[in-house]
Design an enzyme around this catalytic site. Structure first.
Site, PDB file in Angstrom:
ATOM      1  N   SER A 229       0.837  -1.199   0.000  1.00 35.13           N
ATOM      2  CA  SER A 229       0.000   0.000   0.000  1.00 35.13           C
ATOM      3  C   SER A 229       0.869   1.244   0.000  1.00 35.13           C
ATOM      4  O   SER A 229       1.976   1.251   0.563  1.00 35.13           O
ATOM      5  CB  SER A 229      -0.871  -0.030   1.262  1.00 35.13           C
ATOM      6  OG  SER A 229      -1.499   1.212   1.459  1.00 35.13           O
TER       7      SER A 229
ATOM      8  N   TYR B  65      -2.406  -1.217  10.661  1.00 32.66           N
ATOM      9  CA  TYR B  65      -2.588  -1.747   9.309  1.00 32.66           C
ATOM     10  C   TYR B  65      -1.382  -1.394   8.436  1.00 32.66           C
ATOM     11  O   TYR B  65      -0.774  -2.253   7.795  1.00 32.66           O
ATOM     12  CB  TYR B  65      -3.878  -1.192   8.673  1.00 32.66           C
ATOM     13  CG  TYR B  65      -3.940  -1.464   7.187  1.00 32.66           C
ATOM     14  CD1 TYR B  65      -4.265  -2.725   6.718  1.00 32.66           C
ATOM     15  CD2 TYR B  65      -3.614  -0.468   6.257  1.00 32.66           C
ATOM     16  CE1 TYR B  65      -4.273  -2.995   5.354  1.00 32.66           C
ATOM     17  CE2 TYR B  65      -3.622  -0.728   4.900  1.00 32.66           C
ATOM     18  CZ  TYR B  65      -3.949  -1.983   4.455  1.00 32.66           C
ATOM     19  OH  TYR B  65      -3.953  -2.255   3.106  1.00 32.66           O
TER      20      TYR B  65
ATOM     21  N   LYS C 285       1.780  -3.772   6.737  1.00 31.84           N
ATOM     22  CA  LYS C 285       2.221  -3.837   5.323  1.00 31.84           C
ATOM     23  C   LYS C 285       3.723  -3.591   5.239  1.00 31.84           C
ATOM     24  O   LYS C 285       4.443  -4.270   4.498  1.00 31.84           O
ATOM     25  CB  LYS C 285       1.467  -2.792   4.490  1.00 31.84           C
ATOM     26  CG  LYS C 285      -0.009  -3.105   4.305  1.00 31.84           C
ATOM     27  CD  LYS C 285      -0.214  -4.307   3.404  1.00 31.84           C
ATOM     28  CE  LYS C 285      -1.646  -4.748   3.337  1.00 31.84           C
ATOM     29  NZ  LYS C 285      -1.848  -6.043   2.694  1.00 31.84           N
TER      30      LYS C 285
HETATM   31  P1  NAD Z   1     -10.965  -7.521   0.685  1.00 32.17           P
HETATM   32  O1  NAD Z   1     -11.226  -7.534   2.157  1.00 32.17           O
HETATM   33  O2  NAD Z   1     -12.098  -7.320  -0.218  1.00 32.17           O
HETATM   34  O3  NAD Z   1     -10.215  -8.874   0.274  1.00 32.17           O
HETATM   35  C1  NAD Z   1      -9.381  -9.586   1.156  1.00 32.17           C
HETATM   36  C2  NAD Z   1      -9.820 -11.044   1.106  1.00 32.17           C
HETATM   37  O4  NAD Z   1      -8.958 -11.792   1.964  1.00 32.17           O
HETATM   38  C3  NAD Z   1     -11.242 -11.256   1.587  1.00 32.17           C
HETATM   39  O5  NAD Z   1     -11.928 -12.052   0.649  1.00 32.17           O
HETATM   40  C4  NAD Z   1     -11.074 -11.989   2.912  1.00 32.17           C
HETATM   41  O6  NAD Z   1     -12.141 -12.885   3.148  1.00 32.17           O
HETATM   42  C5  NAD Z   1      -9.751 -12.706   2.713  1.00 32.17           C
HETATM   43  N1  NAD Z   1      -8.995 -12.993   3.927  1.00 32.17           N
HETATM   44  C6  NAD Z   1      -8.703 -12.162   4.949  1.00 32.17           C
HETATM   45  N2  NAD Z   1      -7.958 -12.790   5.860  1.00 32.17           N
HETATM   46  C7  NAD Z   1      -7.753 -14.039   5.398  1.00 32.17           C
HETATM   47  C8  NAD Z   1      -7.042 -15.153   5.888  1.00 32.17           C
HETATM   48  N3  NAD Z   1      -6.401 -15.116   7.062  1.00 32.17           N
HETATM   49  N4  NAD Z   1      -7.028 -16.293   5.159  1.00 32.17           N
HETATM   50  C9  NAD Z   1      -7.680 -16.353   3.974  1.00 32.17           C
HETATM   51  N5  NAD Z   1      -8.381 -15.323   3.464  1.00 32.17           N
HETATM   52  C10 NAD Z   1      -8.405 -14.181   4.165  1.00 32.17           C
HETATM   53  O7  NAD Z   1      -9.829  -6.427   0.446  1.00 32.17           O
HETATM   54  P2  NAD Z   1      -9.280  -5.812  -0.916  1.00 32.17           P
HETATM   55  O8  NAD Z   1      -9.693  -4.391  -0.969  1.00 32.17           O
HETATM   56  O9  NAD Z   1      -9.572  -6.706  -2.044  1.00 32.17           O
HETATM   57  O10 NAD Z   1      -7.728  -5.820  -0.600  1.00 32.17           O
HETATM   58  C11 NAD Z   1      -6.887  -6.893  -0.982  1.00 32.17           C
HETATM   59  C12 NAD Z   1      -5.492  -6.642  -0.462  1.00 32.17           C
HETATM   60  O11 NAD Z   1      -5.022  -5.388  -0.952  1.00 32.17           O
HETATM   61  C13 NAD Z   1      -5.409  -6.548   1.056  1.00 32.17           C
HETATM   62  O12 NAD Z   1      -4.196  -7.145   1.470  1.00 32.17           O
HETATM   63  C14 NAD Z   1      -5.356  -5.052   1.311  1.00 32.17           C
HETATM   64  O13 NAD Z   1      -4.693  -4.755   2.512  1.00 32.17           O
HETATM   65  C15 NAD Z   1      -4.565  -4.585   0.100  1.00 32.17           C
HETATM   66  N6  NAD Z   1      -4.808  -3.174  -0.231  1.00 32.17           N
HETATM   67  C16 NAD Z   1      -6.093  -2.750  -0.464  1.00 32.17           C
HETATM   68  C17 NAD Z   1      -6.328  -1.421  -0.767  1.00 32.17           C
HETATM   69  C18 NAD Z   1      -7.724  -0.920  -0.978  1.00 32.17           C
HETATM   70  O14 NAD Z   1      -7.921   0.294  -0.973  1.00 32.17           O
HETATM   71  N7  NAD Z   1      -8.716  -1.769  -1.184  1.00 32.17           N
HETATM   72  C19 NAD Z   1      -5.254  -0.523  -0.838  1.00 32.17           C
HETATM   73  C20 NAD Z   1      -3.955  -0.997  -0.594  1.00 32.17           C
HETATM   74  C21 NAD Z   1      -3.742  -2.333  -0.296  1.00 32.17           C
HETATM   75  C1  WQD Z   2     -10.133   8.940   0.765  1.00 38.80           C
HETATM   76  C2  WQD Z   2     -10.433  10.393   1.113  1.00 38.80           C
HETATM   77  C3  WQD Z   2     -10.949  10.785   3.414  1.00 38.80           C
HETATM   78  C4  WQD Z   2     -14.694   8.595   3.569  1.00 38.80           C
HETATM   79  C5  WQD Z   2      -7.268   4.137   2.896  1.00 38.80           C
HETATM   80  C6  WQD Z   2      -6.112   3.505   3.620  1.00 38.80           C
HETATM   81  C7  WQD Z   2      -5.080   3.048   2.640  1.00 38.80           C
HETATM   82  C8  WQD Z   2      -5.713   2.166   1.600  1.00 38.80           C
HETATM   83  C9  WQD Z   2      -6.883   2.806   0.948  1.00 38.80           C
HETATM   84  C10 WQD Z   2      -5.972  -0.071   2.110  1.00 38.80           C
HETATM   85  C11 WQD Z   2      -9.805  10.832   2.422  1.00 38.80           C
HETATM   86  C12 WQD Z   2     -12.133  11.091   2.538  1.00 38.80           C
HETATM   87  C13 WQD Z   2     -13.524   9.163   3.123  1.00 38.80           C
HETATM   88  C14 WQD Z   2     -15.778   9.434   3.930  1.00 38.80           C
HETATM   89  C15 WQD Z   2     -14.432  11.339   3.355  1.00 38.80           C
HETATM   90  N1  WQD Z   2      -6.247   1.032   2.244  1.00 38.80           N
HETATM   91  N2  WQD Z   2     -13.386  10.510   3.027  1.00 38.80           N
HETATM   92  N3  WQD Z   2     -15.599  10.789   3.801  1.00 38.80           N
HETATM   93  O1  WQD Z   2      -7.767   7.130   3.546  1.00 38.80           O
HETATM   94  O2  WQD Z   2      -6.778   7.507   1.248  1.00 38.80           O
HETATM   95  O3  WQD Z   2      -6.781   5.264   2.193  1.00 38.80           O
HETATM   96  O4  WQD Z   2      -7.807   3.232   1.939  1.00 38.80           O
HETATM   97  O5  WQD Z   2      -5.511  -0.975   2.021  1.00 38.80           O
HETATM   98  O6  WQD Z   2      -4.089   2.379   3.355  1.00 38.80           O
HETATM   99  O7  WQD Z   2      -5.554   4.450   4.524  1.00 38.80           O
HETATM  100  O8  WQD Z   2      -8.908   6.205   1.460  1.00 38.80           O
HETATM  101  O9  WQD Z   2     -11.246   6.040   0.709  1.00 38.80           O
HETATM  102  O10 WQD Z   2     -10.766   6.051   3.194  1.00 38.80           O
HETATM  103  O11 WQD Z   2     -10.438   8.138   1.901  1.00 38.80           O
HETATM  104  O12 WQD Z   2     -14.321  12.566   3.300  1.00 38.80           O
HETATM  105  O13 WQD Z   2     -16.840   8.998   4.369  1.00 38.80           O
HETATM  106  O14 WQD Z   2     -11.855  10.524   1.295  1.00 38.80           O
HETATM  107  O15 WQD Z   2     -10.833  11.733   4.450  1.00 38.80           O
HETATM  108  O16 WQD Z   2      -9.395  12.133   2.258  1.00 38.80           O
HETATM  109  P1  WQD Z   2      -7.531   6.628   2.186  1.00 38.80           P
HETATM  110  P2  WQD Z   2     -10.417   6.525   1.823  1.00 38.80           P
END
Ligand code: NAD
Ligand code: WQD
Length: 336
Positions: free
Chosen positions: A124, A149, A153
């Site tokens: 991330s 969190y 990472k």
């Molecule tokens: P998500 O929660 O939709 O998907 C994660 C999946 O992992 C889920 O299906 C959950 O059931 C499964 N899971 C969790 N713990 C588990 C375990 N111990 N064993 C097996 N399965 C497990 O999340 P996402 O948004 O698809 O994110 C996927 C990855 O990307 C995560 O590692 C998240 O931290 C990372 N990430 C997401 C974002 C974002 O904004 N969505 C941003 C940066 C990084």
């Molecule tokens: C985006 C912007 C909020 C909700 C987070 C994690 C990052 C990654 C992605 C996962 C911010 C604003 C949000 C609301 C708002 N995660 N906001 N009202 O914070 O950039 O990133 O998710 O793996 O690690 O920190 O994303 O979508 O939460 O927020 O005003 O109800 O929207 O303040 O500026 P963020 P976000």
């Protein structure tokens, strides 16, 4: 040979599974369904006319992993599984370190035993920390993270870096995602948060569909053009494509770090206005106090992924809004 996708039932994982199947890969999903629904596989099958093998299990379960590697000819692993709610991670740090860090270690141990040493890891932008100048570029060191969190990472990135240094047989891609939004254009799969969404786009689309009264915009007094925070939002299908492209760099040993973002920052207000313009649906909002831990503005320098992986984002902001709404309006209750 097959690709193991941990967390493949989740938001980013399911979109990546669709692309892998369409590209002709055999896919095995391992997911404990703690934040997803098995209905997603019916949807994936409708889109691709294929169904991935599914093992319902946990990355922390060594015996389950051993059976999986014994049963399937896995070549590489794309590792999405983990917990991702930033606020919750401060309330339950042990759960986050246990799942995200310990889980990744157990997975790598099982991979080592099976002789599978190619891994793509979901990292991330948060690992750049609180004080990094923008745009973020991969040559910057990891910084001071502000919640468990983010720290989880950064810890896994370090563990995987040490692993590659210890054994030249390993190759690992550390993909640093910016803010993925949107959904597959079919409207069949998308983001399905449990309870009140933490992230901006699911909140906007739930207000639009009438599930929530109004959006609270956290802070309008930041030092940005319109006072609201700026982020780098990318379409989840572009992000999924980055995973397919990164599989190719695993031919070279060592760690490979890539930012996956568009390279462009957009404010919260710009996102709300774009959603309204594209969908024609109003989104009532109010300004609310800043959210703890939010950074004012960050976006990616994505040149490395552009140049080395040949990865370019294809989807526009309009596509992201249209596809978010297509998913939300067709599935107001998500997969339920
Ligand atoms: P998500 O929660 O939709 O998907 C994660 C999946 O992992 C889920 O299906 C959950 O059931 C499964 N899971 C969790 N713990 C588990 C375990 N111990 N064993 C097996 N399965 C497990 O999340 P996402 O948004 O698809 O994110 C996927 C990855 O990307 C995560 O590692 C998240 O931290 C990372 N990430 C997401 C974002 C974002 O904004 N969505 C941003 C940066 C990084
Ligand atoms: C985006 C912007 C909020 C909700 C987070 C994690 C990052 C990654 C992605 C996962 C911010 C604003 C949000 C609301 C708002 N995660 N906001 N009202 O914070 O950039 O990133 O998710 O793996 O690690 O920190 O994303 O979508 O939460 O927020 O005003 O109800 O929207 O303040 O500026 P963020 P976000």
């Amino acid at each position: 040979m097959a690709i193991l996708v941990t967390g493949g039932a989740g938001y980013i994982g399911s979109h990546t599974v669709v692309m892998l199947l369409e590209a002709g890969y055999d896919v095995v999903v391992l997911d404990n369904l703690c934040n997803s629904h098995s209905e997603v596989f019916n949807r994936v099958e409708t889109i691709t006319s294929k169904r991935p093998a599914f093992v319902e299990g946990d990355i922390r379960d060594a015996a389950c992993l051993k059976r999986l590697f014994d049963n399937y000819p896995i070549e590489s692993v794309i590792h999405f599984a983990g917990l991702k709610a930033v606020g919750e991670s401060s309330q339950s740090p042990l759960e986050y370190y246990q799942n995200n860090v310990h889980g990744s270690v157990v997975l790598c141990q099982a991979m080592a035993v099976a002789g599978v040493k190619k891994l793509v890891f979901s990292s991330s932008a948060t690992v750049y920390g609180e004080d990094a100048p923008v745009p973020y570029v991969e040559t910057m060191p990891r910084g001071k993270t502000s919640n468990p969190y983010g720290t989880s990472k950064a810890m896994v990135e370090q563990i995987l870096t040490d692993l590659c240094a210890s054994d030249a047989g390993w190759s690992v891609a550390l993909l640093r995602y910016f803010n993925p939004i949107g959904a597959h254009s079919s409207g069949l799969i998308g983001e399905d948060p449990q309870g009140i969404p933490n992230n901006l786009m699911p909140f906007i689309s739930q207000v639009a569909v009438g599930k929530r009264e109004r959006l609270s915009i956290f802070g309008n007094d930041y030092d940005t053009d319109d006072g609201t925070c700026v982020r780098d939002y990318l379409h989840v299908m572009d992000l999924a494509d980055g995973h397919l492209k990164s599989l190719e760099c695993l031919q070279q040993p060592g760690t490979h770090i890539y930012n996956l973002g568009t390279g462009q920052g957009l404010s919260v207000l710009a996102m709300v206005n774009s959603f309204v313009n594209v969908t024609g649906v109003t989104v009532p909002y109010e300004f609310a106090p800043r959210r703890d831990g939010d950074l004012p503005a960050f976006w990616a320098n994505a040149c490395k992924a552009n140049n080395e992986l040949g990865w370019q984002t294809q989807f526009s902001l309009e596509d992201m809004m249209r596809d978010t709404w297509n998913w939300q309006s067709n599935n107001p209750e998500g997969y339920k």
